[in-house]
Design a protein around this motif. Sequence first.
Motif, short mmCIF file in Angstrom:
data_model
loop_
_atom_site.label_atom_id
_atom_site.label_comp_id
_atom_site.label_asym_id
_atom_site.label_seq_id
_atom_site.Cartn_x
_atom_site.Cartn_y
_atom_site.Cartn_z
N GLY A 113 -2.82 -8.22 2.76
CA GLY A 113 -2.34 -7.14 3.46
C GLY A 113 -1.39 -6.16 2.59
O GLY A 113 -0.42 -5.85 2.93
N TRP A 114 -2.29 -5.70 1.80
CA TRP A 114 -1.78 -4.97 0.60
C TRP A 114 -1.38 -3.57 1.18
O TRP A 114 -2.03 -3.13 2.32
CB TRP A 114 -2.78 -4.62 -0.44
N GLU A 115 -0.38 -2.72 0.51
CA GLU A 115 0.10 -1.64 0.95
C GLU A 115 0.52 -1.39 2.77
O GLU A 115 0.16 -0.51 3.26
CB GLU A 115 -1.06 -0.36 0.72
N MET A 116 1.33 -2.68 2.91
CA MET A 116 1.61 -2.63 4.15
C MET A 116 2.79 -1.59 4.64
O MET A 116 3.01 -1.66 5.85
CB MET A 116 2.05 -3.89 4.32
N ASN A 117 3.28 -0.92 3.71
CA ASN A 117 4.33 -0.03 3.84
C ASN A 117 3.76 1.29 4.32
O ASN A 117 4.77 2.19 4.55
CB ASN A 117 5.53 0.11 2.76
N GLY A 118 2.52 1.73 4.31
CA GLY A 118 2.04 2.76 4.52
C GLY A 118 1.59 2.72 6.03
O GLY A 118 1.82 2.33 6.94
N ILE A 119 0.68 4.00 6.35
CA ILE A 119 0.34 3.92 7.50
C ILE A 119 -1.35 4.13 8.05
O ILE A 119 -1.78 4.28 9.06
CB ILE A 119 0.74 5.60 8.02
N THR A 120 -2.02 3.73 7.03
CA THR A 120 -3.42 3.78 7.04
C THR A 120 -4.03 2.40 7.75
O THR A 120 -4.76 2.44 8.59
CB THR A 120 -4.18 3.96 5.64
N TYR A 121 -3.53 1.22 7.18
CA TYR A 121 -4.36 -0.08 7.53
C TYR A 121 -3.91 -0.62 9.07
O TYR A 121 -2.57 -0.50 9.24
CB TYR A 121 -4.27 -0.84 6.59
#
Length: 480
Positions: free
Chosen positions: A249-257
């Motif tokens: 679940g990488w880059e979970m702090n963003g808005i893309t995934y």
Amino acid sequence: MAPQQRRARSRRLAVVAAAVAASAALASGPGFAAGAGVVRVADPPAPTPTVPTAAATLPAPAGPGPVVPVPDATPAAPVTPEAPVTPEVPATPEVPVTPATPVTPEAPVTPTDTVTPSTPAVPPATSAPAFGAYLDYGARGVARIAQLSEWLDGAELRVGHTYLPGDLWHNIEGPPGFLDVWADWRLEKDDRMLVLNVPMMERNEEGVSDEEVRGLLRQGAAGEFDHHFRALAERLVALKVPDTVIVLGWEMNGITYTHRCGPDPEAWKKYWNRIVSTMRSVPGQEFRFDFTPTRGKDAVPWTDCYPGDDTVDILGMDSYDQPTGLSFDEQVKEPYGLQAHVDFARSHGKPISYPEWGLFRNGDNTEYMRRMLAWMDEHKPVYNTVTDYCPHGVWQCGQNPQSSVVYRSLLSGRTDEPSTPPTSPAPSVEPSPPAPSTDPTTEPPVAPTVNCTPMDLGDWVEYWIGGKLCFRLDWWSDDE
């Protein structure tokens, strides 16, 4: 990977449409079926080198950038690369054959909320950081590891890095044949490390709304998706790579995934814990789970998503050279930046990693390249892997010739101790919640595309339509 910037083309000229139609007809060949569904592959696509057809030569920088040798390989078996040649024109990577759907376990384990912490081995502090690069998701990526090592005068690349597709659940389970070549590479030497990015949701890059994400996270927290991750764990153990590093679940702090944390941080953390508990319940596993947010401010503070020490083995960070104008010192000192990451990991007794890093918004920035390498030598992550395609890379990307020289000069021949001088540690800044950001961060590597044959329409046409097109081979059947 890092969030992909989706760019809509506001104008479509008639000549572009004509060029697309003509090119599609030519590219389709004798197998073109009228009425086949046409879908759009990731845009803009990551450029890749052509398959060599001339006499072989050792890889060496050519013209404005480094050489990009590529072998002809398939993901069904390990690849022994031939001596590479200097390519002339980038080409689209081959798409792996649609794998058969893996068998779902008849009685998946439903773990409790109580998890058993692992005790992963951490490399001794005196050794140089293990490093590698993301070179391609399939067999070509494996073959290019040896070629990049040649370009670096025999430097030992101990880390292989790839990504599971995030389109359908059966691909997140690890499609048959997809991971085999990576497992074979890992087993050739005991000190090698396989790093695997694993999506937490299907339709991971389809712009799913916050409301729907919230519902999906709560389903995951209730155990509805456990069997998919048990299937993946069983496949990795069967391939004899039970010590794989799972970047979940990488880059979970963003808005893309779709697997982002922001819509419901509490449900996200509970879901993470269920996945880790499920995969650890598989006999023979030795997985290490890497919690990897993006550096700095994003949609939510990454500390709000941290699921707890019992289910995190490594604390990673994806750190590209962005935003525009931000110096390396500012990347160190900013809230939720490099220093805050190191301090947080130390306070929780966790080793660190940098699964993704590279050039970006500030162009061919030798200062960033030099300082980032020195930072990693000083803080000794478990591993780091540069994202080696444009605009981030230094070997397969000709846009960054000066940074390529820096990277090669500092890592050439490296097998033991680092050679870069340490960078002065910046004072830690107490993280404070940032304002939500809607700016995209980085473009991800092209994810494996299943049941889809890409068409070569030419650079000019692909630029105006915003990416590559491909034919769906399963257009007559329903998606899972």
